[in-house]
Design a protein around this motif. Structure first.
Motif, short mmCIF file in Angstrom:
data_model
loop_
_atom_site.label_atom_id
_atom_site.label_comp_id
_atom_site.label_asym_id
_atom_site.label_seq_id
_atom_site.Cartn_x
_atom_site.Cartn_y
_atom_site.Cartn_z
N ASN A 1 0.82 -1.20 0.00
CA ASN A 1 0.00 0.00 0.00
C ASN A 1 0.86 1.25 0.00
O ASN A 1 1.90 1.32 0.65
N CYS A 2 0.38 2.23 -0.73
CA CYS A 2 1.07 3.52 -0.83
C CYS A 2 1.11 4.17 0.55
O CYS A 2 0.11 4.22 1.26
N LEU A 3 2.30 4.68 0.88
CA LEU A 3 2.44 5.36 2.17
C LEU A 3 1.77 6.73 2.17
O LEU A 3 1.46 7.28 3.22
N GLU A 4 1.57 7.27 0.98
CA GLU A 4 1.00 8.60 0.88
C GLU A 4 -0.53 8.58 0.94
O GLU A 4 -1.14 9.37 1.64
N CYS A 5 -1.12 7.67 0.17
CA CYS A 5 -2.58 7.72 0.04
C CYS A 5 -3.23 6.38 0.38
O CYS A 5 -4.45 6.26 0.34
N ASN A 6 -2.41 5.39 0.68
CA ASN A 6 -2.88 4.07 1.08
C ASN A 6 -3.57 3.27 -0.03
O ASN A 6 -4.18 2.26 0.23
N SER B 1 5.15 3.61 -9.74
CA SER B 1 4.47 4.78 -9.21
C SER B 1 3.07 4.41 -8.76
O SER B 1 2.40 3.59 -9.38
N CYS B 2 2.65 5.02 -7.67
CA CYS B 2 1.28 4.85 -7.21
C CYS B 2 0.33 5.36 -8.28
O CYS B 2 0.51 6.46 -8.81
N LYS B 3 -0.68 4.55 -8.59
CA LYS B 3 -1.57 4.98 -9.66
C LYS B 3 -2.57 6.03 -9.18
O LYS B 3 -3.24 6.67 -9.98
N GLU B 4 -2.64 6.21 -7.89
CA GLU B 4 -3.56 7.21 -7.35
C GLU B 4 -2.90 8.58 -7.20
O GLU B 4 -3.45 9.59 -7.60
N CYS B 5 -1.73 8.61 -6.57
CA CYS B 5 -1.11 9.91 -6.28
C CYS B 5 0.23 10.10 -7.00
O CYS B 5 0.79 11.18 -6.95
N GLY B 6 0.71 9.03 -7.62
CA GLY B 6 1.94 9.17 -8.40
C GLY B 6 3.22 9.10 -7.60
O GLY B 6 4.30 9.31 -8.14
ZN LIG Z 1 -0.51 6.94 -3.47
#
Ligand SMILES: [Zn+2]
Length: 56
Positions: free
Chosen positions: A4-9, A25-30
């Motif tokens: 899971n992304c540490l920024e946006c989960n 890259s996170c597909k939600e926040c990049g």
């Molecule tokens: Zn993210």
């Protein structure tokens, strides 16, 4: 694998055949993550720090 992304989960999708040092890259926040493969073949990711070293 599920990380899971540490920024946006959001769930990060890391290919099973990802190689050590590959950047995903996170597909939600990049947010960028570097794939780390240890010597047992276990995948993990670590946040890719963007060094602010633009001096000189
Ligand atoms: Zn993210």
């Amino acid at each position: 694998m599920a990380m899971n992304c540490l920024e946006c989960n959001a769930q990060l999708s890391v290919p099973q055949d990802a190689i050590n040092g590959e950047v995903v890259s996170c597909k939600e926040c990049g947010a960028p993550y570097m794939v780390v493969v240890d010597n047992t073949g276990t995948l993990s990711v670590q946040p890719l720090e963007v060094e602010e070293d633009w001096g000189e």
